[in-house]
Design a protein around this motif. Structure first.
Motif, PDB file in Angstrom:
ATOM      1  N   LYS A 263       4.364 -10.945   1.543  1.00 16.77           N
ATOM      2  CA  LYS A 263       3.494 -11.995   0.963  1.00 16.77           C
ATOM      3  C   LYS A 263       4.434 -13.107   0.487  1.00 16.77           C
ATOM      4  O   LYS A 263       5.070 -13.761   1.316  1.00 16.77           O
TER       5      LYS A 263
ATOM      6  N   ILE B  31       2.524   1.661  -3.313  1.00 17.23           N
ATOM      7  CA  ILE B  31       1.608   2.159  -4.359  1.00 17.23           C
ATOM      8  C   ILE B  31       1.368   3.662  -4.199  1.00 17.23           C
ATOM      9  O   ILE B  31       1.295   4.401  -5.177  1.00 17.23           O
TER      10      ILE B  31
ATOM     11  N   SER C 181       0.837  -1.207   0.000  1.00 20.40           N
ATOM     12  CA  SER C 181       0.000   0.000   0.000  1.00 20.40           C
ATOM     13  C   SER C 181       0.871   1.255   0.000  1.00 20.40           C
ATOM     14  O   SER C 181       0.662   2.158  -0.804  1.00 20.40           O
TER      15      SER C 181
HETATM   16  C1  LIG Z   1      -3.004  -6.736  -5.656  1.00 22.35           C
HETATM   17  C2  LIG Z   1      -2.757  -6.123  -4.307  1.00 22.35           C
HETATM   18  N1  LIG Z   1      -2.273  -4.872  -4.230  1.00 22.35           N
HETATM   19  C3  LIG Z   1      -2.000  -4.283  -3.055  1.00 22.35           C
HETATM   20  C4  LIG Z   1      -2.249  -4.935  -1.865  1.00 22.35           C
HETATM   21  C5  LIG Z   1      -1.926  -4.254  -0.560  1.00 22.35           C
HETATM   22  O1  LIG Z   1      -0.779  -4.843  -0.069  1.00 22.35           O
HETATM   23  P1  LIG Z   1      -0.205  -4.641   1.413  1.00 22.35           P
HETATM   24  O2  LIG Z   1      -1.074  -5.465   2.281  1.00 22.35           O
HETATM   25  O3  LIG Z   1       1.180  -5.186   1.288  1.00 22.35           O
HETATM   26  O4  LIG Z   1      -0.249  -3.199   1.734  1.00 22.35           O
HETATM   27  C6  LIG Z   1      -2.757  -6.241  -1.887  1.00 22.35           C
HETATM   28  C7  LIG Z   1      -3.036  -6.971  -0.640  1.00 22.35           C
HETATM   29  O5  LIG Z   1      -3.575  -8.034  -0.603  1.00 22.35           O
HETATM   30  C8  LIG Z   1      -3.007  -6.853  -3.142  1.00 22.35           C
HETATM   31  O6  LIG Z   1      -3.483  -8.107  -3.220  1.00 22.35           O
END
Ligand SMILES: Cc1ncc(COP(=O)(O)O)c(C=O)c1O
Length: 460
Positions: A278, A131, A128
């Protein structure tokens, strides 16, 4: 003869915690307590309440790592007291983060260091944050260009599929960028590249493709998107770039599908995020953002701060954060190597196939995930006239399994599904056990439905 102390006034360390008054007290919820609590009591009381949380390893809803080797647990514990931002004080930790950036950039086929384009990147708290940073860089680059051209720069947009993870919606709202979503439809639950390119206009700061849709693990066709967008850019004179959200797939595709072109091999891919926590195989709290070259990260977004003795460049949303996750990521990269990651991802894929086959054998489910993609098994009931996916999910809880039920995005919202994420620590034995328990739940729900029908006829 002296009176013995009342037990509530006596030293708790000589009594069992459960013999102390603290066990009778209501937990503090709204105000910091007036008096201190002995440490063993504080531990016991909190630990007892936490027993009611689910078991992380049976939490099949999450992509996030729930098991690491004890050697790495030790490294994590040893560095819990290091603040990552104190780079001058912890230069080795900074060096390890830079090595991780280099290795991940290389894994994503970033242009080589010797070339004019040298990749750059940073560790984040997760995808997040990564991004948010990527989106900001695109927005700023687009604004700089539009200003220089004397054109309006107040209506930026991003084109994505409606299946994007919620963090993209957060980015759009927090940083005032319109999200133009390509609709999904029944039996096609990812972004259609042709439709995405149609939606691109002069205000589009980037098209975001997902390598591993959160809903069903499916990879979007980044190569086709790149080719269609190159064509459109040629026709229009724009230079709309691509970001790949490889939160889950970034540590799958390079090992299982090395020939699949989705990364910096494609010229329009300017940045990629991946969650270290992940399939990067680290506990929660680490993500990565990599830019193809330094030019793709506008200089004025980098802060050069003078803190605790030295100037440091930073580009993150937060200031302080723990070092452990960065150290753990470096551990995994060198410990697993390419070979280890490939073996683990192959196991995940095989176990996903075992689960899929078991569910298919019941003849009760339609499988919505693909064999090529992130190892998740997404499935929905063929017949929902008597009970639905949410009830299956609820019943599985009794066995300890946490399998979420949810709906597809807008325009396919009527499709509900169950999703099992296969992680490193989900073995074939557990896959078989889950099929057994799902079958049990189906039989039980069948019985309950039959009883309800017969009951209404008063057969008893
Ligand atoms: C495609 C995708 N983008 C972004 C995220 C957000 O990731 P994070 O939990 O590492 O912030 C996720 C979380 O499942 C995701 O599946």
């Amino acid at each position: 003869m002296g009176l013995s102390k009342t037990f509530s006034a006596s030293d708790v360390s000589v009594h069992s915690t459960y013999a102390s008054r603290y066990i009778r007290d209501k937990p503090a919820k709204y105000k910091i307590p007036e008096n201190s609590t002995p440490k063993e009591v504080a531990y016991q009381v909190i630990n007892d309440e936490l027993m009611l949380d689910g078991k992380p390893r049976l939490n099949l809803a999450s992509f996030v790592t729930t098991w690491m080797e004890p050697e790495c647990d030790k490294l994590i514990m040893d560095s819990l007291n290091k603040n990552y931002v104190d780079m001058d004080e912890y230069p080795v930790t900074t060096e390890l983060q830079n090595r991780c950036v280099n290795m991940i950039a290389d894994l994503f086929n970033a242009p080589h260091k010797e070339s004019d384009e040298a990749a750059t990147g940073t560790g984040t708290v997760g995808s997040s944050e990564a991004i948010m940073l990527a989106g900001l860089a695109f927005k700023r680059k687009w604004q700089i260009k539009r200003k220089a051209e004397g054109k309006p720069y107040d209506k930026p947009n991003i084109v994505t599929g409606a299946n994007v993870q919620v963090c993209w919606e957060k980015f759009a709202r927090y940083f005032e960028v319109e999200l133009k979503e390509v609709k999904v439809r029944e039996d096609y639950y990812i972004m259609d590249p042709a439709k995405a390119v149609e939606m691109v206009d002069e205000n589009t700061i980037c098209v975001a493709a997902i390598l591993g849709s959160t809903y069903n693990g499916e990879f979007e066709d980044v190569k086709l998107l790149n080719d269609l967008l190159l064509e459109k850019n040629k026709q229009t004179g724009w230079d709309t770039p691509i970001h790949v959200d490889a939160a889950s797939g970034g540590f799958i595709a390079p090992f299982l599908y090395p020939e699949l072109e989705w990364d910096f091999r494609l010229p329009l891919v300017k940045s990629i995020n991946v969650s270290g926590h992940k399939y990067g195989l680290v506990y929660a709290g680490i993500g990565w953002i990599i830019w193809r070259s330094k030019e793709d990260l506008p200089e004025d977004l980098i802060f050069h701060i003078n803190y605790l003795g030295a100037e440091q460049p930073t580009f993150t949303l937060n200031f302080s954060k723990g070092s452990s996750q960065i150290i753990a990521q470096y551990y995994q990269l060198i410990r697993q190597g390419f070979e280890g990651y490939r073996n683990i991802m192959e196991n995940c894929h095989n176990n996903a196939m075992v689960l899929k086959a078991g569910l298919e054998k019941t003849e009760r489910f339609k499988i919505l995930s693909k064999d090529i993609g992130v190892p998740v098994v997404a499935f929905s009931l063929k017949d929902t006239s008597r009970y639905n996916e949410h009830m299956v999910s609820e019943h599985l809880r009794r066995f300890g399994w946490i399998v979420p039920a949810y709906s597809m995005p807008e325009d396919a919202k009527h499709v509900a599904l169950l999703r099992v994420v296969i992680r490193e620590d989900f073995s074939c034995t557990l896959a078989e056990r889950l099929v057994f328990d799902v079958t049990h739940v189906l039989n039980e729900l069948d019985r309950q439905a039959a009883t309800a029908v017969n009951g209404s006829k008063c057969v008893y």
